[in-house]
Design a protein around this motif. Structure first.
Motif, mmCIF file in Angstrom:
data_model
loop_
_atom_site.group_PDB
_atom_site.id
_atom_site.type_symbol
_atom_site.label_atom_id
_atom_site.label_comp_id
_atom_site.label_asym_id
_atom_site.label_seq_id
_atom_site.Cartn_x
_atom_site.Cartn_y
_atom_site.Cartn_z
ATOM 1 N N LEU A 1 0.998 -1.093 0.085
ATOM 2 C CA LEU A 1 0.014 -0.069 0.080
ATOM 3 C C LEU A 1 0.915 1.468 -0.039
ATOM 4 C CD1 LEU A 1 -2.598 -1.185 2.615
ATOM 5 C CD2 LEU A 1 -2.959 -0.980 0.106
ATOM 6 N N GLU A 2 0.308 2.277 -0.529
ATOM 7 C CA GLU A 2 0.879 3.576 -0.474
ATOM 8 C C GLU A 2 0.895 4.299 0.941
ATOM 9 O OE1 GLU A 2 1.307 5.898 -4.673
ATOM 10 O OE2 GLU A 2 -0.496 4.969 -4.480
ATOM 11 N N ASP A 3 1.778 4.836 1.254
ATOM 12 C CA ASP A 3 1.659 5.607 2.626
ATOM 13 C C ASP A 3 2.375 6.938 2.267
ATOM 14 O OD1 ASP A 3 1.643 6.816 5.125
ATOM 15 O OD2 ASP A 3 2.737 5.122 6.250
ATOM 16 N N GLY A 4 1.722 7.926 1.851
ATOM 17 C CA GLY A 4 2.417 9.099 1.439
ATOM 18 C C GLY A 4 3.030 9.058 -0.008
ATOM 19 N N ASP A 5 4.224 9.297 0.392
ATOM 20 C CA ASP A 5 5.170 9.045 -1.038
ATOM 21 C C ASP A 5 5.991 7.744 -0.948
ATOM 22 O OD1 ASP A 5 4.649 11.594 -2.060
ATOM 23 O OD2 ASP A 5 6.169 12.577 -1.004
ATOM 24 N N GLU A 6 5.703 6.957 0.064
ATOM 25 C CA GLU A 6 6.250 5.679 0.331
ATOM 26 C C GLU A 6 5.393 4.419 0.264
ATOM 27 O OE1 GLU A 6 7.741 6.617 4.233
ATOM 28 O OE2 GLU A 6 9.635 7.499 3.504
ATOM 29 N N PHE A 7 5.973 3.415 0.128
ATOM 30 C CA PHE A 7 5.269 2.084 0.299
ATOM 31 C C PHE A 7 5.605 1.402 1.272
ATOM 32 C CE2 PHE A 7 5.933 3.323 -4.117
ATOM 33 C CZ PHE A 7 4.951 3.389 -4.760
ATOM 34 N N VAL A 8 4.562 0.461 1.978
ATOM 35 C CA VAL A 8 4.691 -0.288 2.870
ATOM 36 C C VAL A 8 3.988 -1.610 2.498
ATOM 37 C CG1 VAL A 8 4.552 1.581 4.713
ATOM 38 C CG2 VAL A 8 2.328 0.480 4.008
ATOM 39 N N ASN A 9 4.403 -2.518 3.433
ATOM 40 C CA ASN A 9 3.734 -3.730 3.417
ATOM 41 C C ASN A 9 2.822 -3.907 4.730
ATOM 42 O OD1 ASN A 9 2.980 -6.631 3.112
ATOM 43 N ND2 ASN A 9 5.125 -7.421 3.567
ATOM 44 N N GLN A 10 1.513 -3.879 4.492
ATOM 45 C CA GLN A 10 0.839 -3.818 5.608
ATOM 46 C C GLN A 10 -0.033 -5.101 5.760
ATOM 47 O OE1 GLN A 10 -2.809 -1.028 6.118
ATOM 48 N NE2 GLN A 10 -1.320 0.205 6.788
ATOM 49 N N ALA A 11 -0.274 -5.624 6.785
ATOM 50 C CA ALA A 11 -0.881 -6.726 7.309
ATOM 51 C C ALA A 11 -2.412 -6.166 7.609
ATOM 52 C CB ALA A 11 -0.514 -7.507 8.410
ATOM 53 N N VAL A 12 -3.410 -6.539 7.123
ATOM 54 C CA VAL A 12 -4.722 -6.263 7.681
ATOM 55 C C VAL A 12 -5.705 -7.472 8.269
ATOM 56 C CG1 VAL A 12 -4.662 -4.211 6.311
ATOM 57 C CG2 VAL A 12 -5.532 -6.400 5.336
ATOM 58 N N VAL A 13 -6.188 -7.148 9.418
ATOM 59 C CA VAL A 13 -7.302 -8.278 9.780
ATOM 60 C C VAL A 13 -8.541 -7.679 9.654
ATOM 61 C CG1 VAL A 13 -7.834 -9.586 11.740
ATOM 62 C CG2 VAL A 13 -5.422 -8.817 11.287
ATOM 63 N N ILE A 14 -9.336 -8.564 8.945
ATOM 64 C CA ILE A 14 -10.685 -7.991 8.499
ATOM 65 C C ILE A 14 -11.695 -8.702 9.156
ATOM 66 C CG2 ILE A 14 -12.220 -7.604 6.488
ATOM 67 C CD1 ILE A 14 -9.640 -7.394 4.572
ATOM 68 N N HIS A 15 -12.858 -8.417 9.658
ATOM 69 C CA HIS A 15 -13.721 -8.956 10.416
ATOM 70 C C HIS A 15 -15.054 -7.809 10.315
ATOM 71 C CE1 HIS A 15 -15.818 -11.630 13.151
ATOM 72 N NE2 HIS A 15 -15.902 -10.607 14.103
ATOM 73 N N LYS A 16 -16.136 -8.458 10.037
ATOM 74 C CA LYS A 16 -17.720 -7.605 9.896
ATOM 75 C C LYS A 16 -17.357 -6.467 9.231
ATOM 76 C CE LYS A 16 -19.549 -10.011 14.078
ATOM 77 N NZ LYS A 16 -20.121 -9.776 15.443
ATOM 78 N N HIS A 17 -16.976 -6.745 8.202
ATOM 79 C CA HIS A 17 -16.587 -5.553 7.034
ATOM 80 C C HIS A 17 -15.775 -4.380 7.502
ATOM 81 C CE1 HIS A 17 -19.996 -7.701 5.121
ATOM 82 N NE2 HIS A 17 -20.668 -7.675 6.124
ATOM 83 N N LYS A 18 -14.945 -4.622 8.424
ATOM 84 C CA LYS A 18 -13.959 -3.452 9.066
ATOM 85 C C LYS A 18 -12.744 -4.113 9.145
ATOM 86 C CE LYS A 18 -17.522 -1.242 12.172
ATOM 87 N NZ LYS A 18 -17.786 -1.094 13.357
ATOM 88 N N VAL A 19 -11.771 -3.435 8.915
ATOM 89 C CA VAL A 19 -10.166 -3.778 9.463
ATOM 90 C C VAL A 19 -10.160 -3.667 11.051
ATOM 91 C CG1 VAL A 19 -7.915 -2.961 9.345
ATOM 92 C CG2 VAL A 19 -9.321 -3.059 7.162
#
Length: 243
Positions: free
Chosen positions: A85-103
């Motif tokens: 994902l983009e974070d401003g002008d940089e890129f990150v490898n972001q883990a997301v935990v999704i449940h009930k339509h939310k992160v």
């Protein structure tokens, strides 16, 4: 008061990443539908795009759209994946935990793998973000691939019920992945859910590991199924008191 279930049915995916991002998303959505009765589904690290350094901006834009799709689709399940994902002008490898339509939890990869040039293209997250989090009475923690090697990070997540590990771990170090993930389960007296890529140069080794050290693993399958039994956690922690 939230009542913790006696067990949770879980799935660790073991998939290769196709070059076409949409094909990967379609595959993931198909598995989410097929295994919609499972409580947790974890996918390999950056499964949707792999580390496509030549097209990072494209990968990030696709991942952001894919996240919106996943939030729409994921209801009662808990789904774990990492995204470029983009974070401003940089890129990150972001883990997301999704449940009930939310992160419910997000966490940028902190320990970037220099042998894979991650430190050149990506920005590291903050170590303090690696900490336990709770969903409906169950405590979780998350380590992304290379982070599994760092004992200080193990200390930060002591006492959780389930450790989630999305990974893209190389075949040459397959033994290390299996030893470390099993040791973490035994040391922390918890379950470890490991989802690793099955690309040709990757280790596979996706697994569901109990606090006893017992392992459910099958490198020939794209789906590794198992059960998180909370009675096993209580039994181990009562039998072997770590103080």
């Amino acid at each position: 008061m939230i009542k913790i279930p006696k067990n949770m049915e879980v799935v660790a995916l073991q998939l290769p990443s196709a070059k076409r991002y949409q094909a990967n998303l379609d595959t993931l959505l198909s598995y989410l539908h097929t295994y919609q009765d499972k409580d947790i589904i974890i996918a390999p690290e950056v499964y949707l795009t792999a580390y496509d350094y030549e097209h990072l901006s494209t990968a990030a834009k696709f991942s952001a759209k894919a996240l919106k799709t996943l939030k729409q689709v994921v209801d009662e399940q808990i789904v774990v994946i990492t995204l470029i994902l983009e974070d401003g002008d940089e890129f990150v490898n972001q883990a997301v935990v999704i449940h009930k339509h939310k992160v419910m939890h997000k966490q940028d990869k902190v320990k970037l793998f220099k042998l894979g040039d991650e430190d050149i293209y990506l920005t590291a997250g903050k170590e303090k973000k690696i900490k336990p989090f709770e969903i409906e009475g169950v405590t979780y923690a998350l380590l992304i691939c290379f982070e599994l090697r760092f004992k200080d990070l193990w200390k930060q997540i002591e006492g959780v019920d389930v450790v989630l590990i999305p990974a893209r771990w190389g075949l040459l170090r397959k033994g290390h992945l299996e030893i470390l993930s099993r040791a973490l389960a035994v040391m922390n007296q918890c379950y470890v859910l490991l989802s690793n890529s099955s690309d040709a140069d990757m280790a596979s080794s996706s697994a569901i590991i109990a606090p006893t050290g017992n392992v459910v693993m099958d490198d020939k399958k794209e789906v590794v199924e198992g059960v998180v039994d909370f009675r096993e956690i209580k039994k181990m922690r009562r039998y072997i008191v770590m103080d």
